[in-house]
Design a protein around this motif. Structure first.
Motif, PDB file in Angstrom:
ATOM      1  N   LEU A 257       2.252  12.520 -20.086  1.00  0.00           N
ATOM      2  CA  LEU A 257       2.332  12.662 -19.057  1.00  0.00           C
ATOM      3  C   LEU A 257       3.164  13.142 -19.089  1.00  0.00           C
ATOM      4  CD1 LEU A 257       0.221  13.429 -16.583  1.00  0.00           C
ATOM      5  CD2 LEU A 257       1.405  11.137 -15.761  1.00  0.00           C
ATOM      6  N   ILE A 258       3.678  14.841 -18.266  1.00  0.00           N
ATOM      7  CA  ILE A 258       4.303  15.398 -18.238  1.00  0.00           C
ATOM      8  C   ILE A 258       4.215  15.353 -16.740  1.00  0.00           C
ATOM      9  CG2 ILE A 258       5.734  17.629 -17.954  1.00  0.00           C
ATOM     10  CD1 ILE A 258       4.662  17.786 -21.385  1.00  0.00           C
ATOM     11  N   GLN A 259       4.992  15.523 -15.704  1.00  0.00           N
ATOM     12  CA  GLN A 259       5.348  15.390 -14.496  1.00  0.00           C
ATOM     13  C   GLN A 259       5.983  16.420 -13.376  1.00  0.00           C
ATOM     14  OE1 GLN A 259       4.842  12.157 -11.557  1.00  0.00           O
ATOM     15  NE2 GLN A 259       3.449  13.365 -10.628  1.00  0.00           N
ATOM     16  N   SER A 260       5.804  17.563 -13.631  1.00  0.00           N
ATOM     17  CA  SER A 260       7.081  18.270 -13.403  1.00  0.00           C
ATOM     18  C   SER A 260       7.294  18.583 -10.603  1.00  0.00           C
ATOM     19  CB  SER A 260       5.668  19.862 -12.599  1.00  0.00           C
ATOM     20  OG  SER A 260       5.471  19.793 -11.463  1.00  0.00           O
ATOM     21  N   PRO A 261       9.176  18.496 -11.561  1.00  0.00           N
ATOM     22  CA  PRO A 261       9.069  18.337 -10.064  1.00  0.00           C
ATOM     23  C   PRO A 261       8.789  18.507  -8.927  1.00  0.00           C
ATOM     24  CG  PRO A 261      10.966  19.602 -11.300  1.00  0.00           C
ATOM     25  CD  PRO A 261       9.256  19.324 -11.862  1.00  0.00           C
ATOM     26  N   ASP A 262       7.583  19.685  -9.026  1.00  0.00           N
ATOM     27  CA  ASP A 262       7.327  19.833  -8.186  1.00  0.00           C
ATOM     28  C   ASP A 262       5.403  19.356  -8.077  1.00  0.00           C
ATOM     29  OD1 ASP A 262       5.851  21.347  -9.380  1.00  0.00           O
ATOM     30  OD2 ASP A 262       5.997  23.187  -8.227  1.00  0.00           O
ATOM     31  N   GLY A 263       5.452  18.104  -8.703  1.00  0.00           N
ATOM     32  CA  GLY A 263       4.103  17.301  -9.188  1.00  0.00           C
ATOM     33  C   GLY A 263       2.773  17.581  -9.173  1.00  0.00           C
ATOM     34  N   ARG A 264       3.304  18.643 -10.120  1.00  0.00           N
ATOM     35  CA  ARG A 264       2.114  19.129 -11.279  1.00  0.00           C
ATOM     36  C   ARG A 264       2.060  18.536 -12.156  1.00  0.00           C
ATOM     37  NH1 ARG A 264       2.660  25.367  -9.985  1.00  0.00           N
ATOM     38  NH2 ARG A 264       4.223  25.126  -9.106  1.00  0.00           N
ATOM     39  N   GLN A 265       0.602  17.925 -12.848  1.00  0.00           N
ATOM     40  CA  GLN A 265       0.744  17.139 -13.968  1.00  0.00           C
ATOM     41  C   GLN A 265      -0.065  17.906 -15.716  1.00  0.00           C
ATOM     42  OE1 GLN A 265      -1.416  15.511 -11.037  1.00  0.00           O
ATOM     43  NE2 GLN A 265       0.417  13.725 -10.211  1.00  0.00           N
ATOM     44  N   ILE A 266       0.517  17.479 -15.953  1.00  0.00           N
ATOM     45  CA  ILE A 266       0.106  17.952 -17.726  1.00  0.00           C
ATOM     46  C   ILE A 266      -0.071  16.637 -18.205  1.00  0.00           C
ATOM     47  CG2 ILE A 266       0.968  19.738 -19.405  1.00  0.00           C
ATOM     48  CD1 ILE A 266       2.895  20.468 -17.653  1.00  0.00           C
ATOM     49  N   MET A 267      -1.107  17.231 -19.381  1.00  0.00           N
ATOM     50  CA  MET A 267      -1.289  15.834 -19.992  1.00  0.00           C
ATOM     51  C   MET A 267      -1.510  16.546 -21.496  1.00  0.00           C
ATOM     52  SD  MET A 267      -2.615  12.690 -20.057  1.00  0.00           S
ATOM     53  CE  MET A 267      -2.018  11.763 -21.197  1.00  0.00           C
ATOM     54  N   VAL A 268      -0.503  16.059 -21.947  1.00  0.00           N
ATOM     55  CA  VAL A 268      -0.431  16.101 -24.146  1.00  0.00           C
ATOM     56  C   VAL A 268      -1.372  14.972 -24.507  1.00  0.00           C
ATOM     57  CG1 VAL A 268       0.500  17.141 -25.777  1.00  0.00           C
ATOM     58  CG2 VAL A 268       1.366  17.293 -23.471  1.00  0.00           C
ATOM     59  N   ASP A 269      -2.274  15.717 -24.990  1.00  0.00           N
ATOM     60  CA  ASP A 269      -2.569  14.480 -26.350  1.00  0.00           C
ATOM     61  C   ASP A 269      -3.381  13.007 -25.263  1.00  0.00           C
ATOM     62  OD1 ASP A 269      -2.721  16.366 -27.888  1.00  0.00           O
ATOM     63  OD2 ASP A 269      -1.381  15.074 -29.461  1.00  0.00           O
TER      64      ASP A 269
ATOM     65  N   MET B  63       0.999  -1.185   0.026  1.00  0.00           N
ATOM     66  CA  MET B  63      -0.034   0.302  -0.091  1.00  0.00           C
ATOM     67  C   MET B  63       0.644   1.414  -0.009  1.00  0.00           C
ATOM     68  SD  MET B  63      -3.076  -1.264   2.642  1.00  0.00           S
ATOM     69  CE  MET B  63      -3.596   0.577   2.682  1.00  0.00           C
ATOM     70  N   ALA B  64       1.709   1.650   1.032  1.00  0.00           N
ATOM     71  CA  ALA B  64       2.529   2.455   0.510  1.00  0.00           C
ATOM     72  C   ALA B  64       3.491   2.038  -0.496  1.00  0.00           C
ATOM     73  CB  ALA B  64       3.680   2.274   1.900  1.00  0.00           C
ATOM     74  N   TRP B  65       3.874   1.487  -1.313  1.00  0.00           N
ATOM     75  CA  TRP B  65       4.604   1.525  -2.284  1.00  0.00           C
ATOM     76  C   TRP B  65       2.965   2.219  -3.347  1.00  0.00           C
ATOM     77  CZ3 TRP B  65       3.495  -0.699  -7.020  1.00  0.00           C
ATOM     78  CH2 TRP B  65       4.615  -0.532  -8.396  1.00  0.00           C
ATOM     79  N   LEU B  66       2.288   1.427  -3.044  1.00  0.00           N
ATOM     80  CA  LEU B  66       1.138   2.847  -4.044  1.00  0.00           C
ATOM     81  C   LEU B  66       0.410   3.240  -3.879  1.00  0.00           C
ATOM     82  CD1 LEU B  66      -1.773  -0.430  -4.197  1.00  0.00           C
ATOM     83  CD2 LEU B  66      -0.877   0.615  -6.292  1.00  0.00           C
ATOM     84  N   ALA B  67       0.833   4.421  -2.967  1.00  0.00           N
ATOM     85  CA  ALA B  67       0.350   5.431  -2.335  1.00  0.00           C
ATOM     86  C   ALA B  67       1.865   6.282  -2.451  1.00  0.00           C
ATOM     87  CB  ALA B  67       0.908   5.779  -0.597  1.00  0.00           C
ATOM     88  N   LEU B  68       2.884   6.111  -2.936  1.00  0.00           N
ATOM     89  CA  LEU B  68       4.247   6.755  -2.582  1.00  0.00           C
ATOM     90  C   LEU B  68       4.356   6.699  -4.176  1.00  0.00           C
ATOM     91  CD1 LEU B  68       6.583   5.254   0.400  1.00  0.00           C
ATOM     92  CD2 LEU B  68       5.835   7.787  -0.627  1.00  0.00           C
ATOM     93  N   ARG B  69       4.246   5.775  -5.421  1.00  0.00           N
ATOM     94  CA  ARG B  69       4.064   5.732  -6.783  1.00  0.00           C
ATOM     95  C   ARG B  69       3.527   7.676  -7.208  1.00  0.00           C
ATOM     96  NH1 ARG B  69       1.037   1.296 -10.238  1.00  0.00           N
ATOM     97  NH2 ARG B  69      -0.697   2.666  -8.962  1.00  0.00           N
ATOM     98  N   GLY B  70       4.469   8.093  -8.211  1.00  0.00           N
ATOM     99  CA  GLY B  70       3.131   8.990  -8.491  1.00  0.00           C
ATOM    100  C   GLY B  70       3.555  10.368  -8.668  1.00  0.00           C
ATOM    101  N   LEU B  71       4.456   9.917  -6.571  1.00  0.00           N
ATOM    102  CA  LEU B  71       4.259  11.678  -6.417  1.00  0.00           C
ATOM    103  C   LEU B  71       5.381  12.245  -6.035  1.00  0.00           C
ATOM    104  CD1 LEU B  71       4.061  10.362  -2.007  1.00  0.00           C
ATOM    105  CD2 LEU B  71       2.929  11.545  -3.490  1.00  0.00           C
ATOM    106  N   PRO B  72       5.969  13.494  -6.119  1.00  0.00           N
ATOM    107  CA  PRO B  72       6.837  14.631  -6.605  1.00  0.00           C
ATOM    108  C   PRO B  72       7.583  13.535  -5.871  1.00  0.00           C
ATOM    109  CG  PRO B  72       5.109  15.791  -5.660  1.00  0.00           C
ATOM    110  CD  PRO B  72       4.219  14.163  -5.452  1.00  0.00           C
ATOM    111  N   ASP B  73       9.293  14.005  -7.159  1.00  0.00           N
ATOM    112  CA  ASP B  73      10.644  13.802  -6.545  1.00  0.00           C
ATOM    113  C   ASP B  73      11.592  14.901  -6.405  1.00  0.00           C
ATOM    114  OD1 ASP B  73      10.784  12.750  -8.399  1.00  0.00           O
ATOM    115  OD2 ASP B  73      11.339  11.069  -9.031  1.00  0.00           O
TER     116      ASP B  73
END
Ligand SMILES: [Zn+2]
Length: 294
Positions: free
Chosen positions: A56-68, A29-39
């Motif tokens: 999918l663009i994930q910024s260093p501070d965790g913002r998410q941008i989808m392109v197409d 569960m911890a792995w699932l929760a940590l996955r995709g968190l900003p690093d």
């Protein structure tokens, strides 16, 4: 007594196993929760969605941008579900480069599944019949929508997203005006950069070259799925990428990517979603590296 001792021992063992089982579940569960968190790093995922583009663009501070969004809502939602934490239902920005089925189809149901803060759209979406459900859902959800044009620069935390195409006047009478006016983006993070060329073909490339734009980038998302009409030799020379990514479906009927384009990319490390599955480019602002699903 012996039997009793053995039973107690067995019970103790089973309790131990249960304990280990519980620990494993917590760890999972911890792995699932940590996955995709900003690093603190930039992650750009070229998703495995078949014959089409979805990033999918994930910024260093965790913002998410989808392109197409690619041609398949199922494939897109599966990919996002595998990357983003399960509670994360917000996309800070969704960009539609142009309203062709292999780019827009997956994006439409995304508007219902995720809270989309704003949309950067392509001007041709206003008239395209294929984009009617897209326009209707954006209007119904009251999502802020702007249209991409050369010169736009969007600071997103430490990232800068710059629009290189379309130019101030849309291209007309080209082999495909729809493709040639698609939104081309430059993504800069520290000393590292990516060029996302959507389905721009040789005419749009010539226009960007003539405008004297900064095209040099570390990673090139190859235009129009590696079709022969895109990725001209002059353009490749100006971008001078170290890595090229081709988003393409296995055994597609278009013959993408063209062997001619692969020849023009000689000396560049080429990754393909049809062969390597999901491709992830990671940057710490100084160095970049690539991870592939297979
Ligand atoms: Zn396409």
């Amino acid at each position: 007594m012996k039997a009793q001792a053995a039973t107690n021992w067995l019970r103790a063992q089973l309790a131990g196993w249960r304990w280990i089982g519980a620990l494993a579940a917590v760890a999972a569960m911890a792995w699932l929760a940590l996955r995709g968190l900003p690093d603190g790093r930039l992650h750009v995922y070229f998703l495995e969605v078949g014959q089409g583009d979805a990033m999918l663009i994930q910024s260093p501070d965790g913002r998410q941008i989808m392109v197409d969004g690619g041609p398949s809502p199922t494939a897109l939602l599966y990919e996002l579900g595998d990357i983003l934490p399960f509670w994360d239902r917000t996309l800070d920005l969704v960009i539609l480069t142009h309203p062709d089925g292999d780019h827009i189809t997956g994006l439409i149901p995304l508007l219902d599944r995720y809270q989309v803060v704003q949309v950067l759209d392509a001007a041709q979406s206003e008239a395209a019949a294929e984009a009617a459900p897209w326009r209707a859902r954006l209007a119904a959800a009251g999502i802020r929508r702007t249209f991409a044009q050369r010169g736009m620069s969007l600071p997103i935390g430490d990232l800068t997203l710059t629009v290189l195409n379309p130019g101030t006047r849309p291209l007309k009478g080209t082999t495909s005006d729809d493709n040639n006016n698609s939104t081309v983006l430059r993504l800069d993070y520290g000393a590292t950069s990516l060029l996302l060329t959507a389905d721009a073909e040789a005419e749009a490339e010539a226009d960007m070259l003539a405008a004297g734009l900064l095209l040099r980038a570390d990673v090139l998302k190859v235009g129009h799925h590696g079709s022969q009409g895109a990725t001209s030799a002059r353009f490749v020379a100006a971008v001078a990428p170290r890595v090229a990514v081709i988003q393409v479906g296995a055994e597609n009927t278009f013959g993408h990517p063209s062997p001619e384009v692969l020849k023009r990319l000689a000396g560049v490390q080429v990754y393909r979603t049809d062969q390597q599955g999901r491709i992830e480019v990671v940057s710490d602002g100084k160095r970049m590296w690539v991870k592939t699903a297979r």
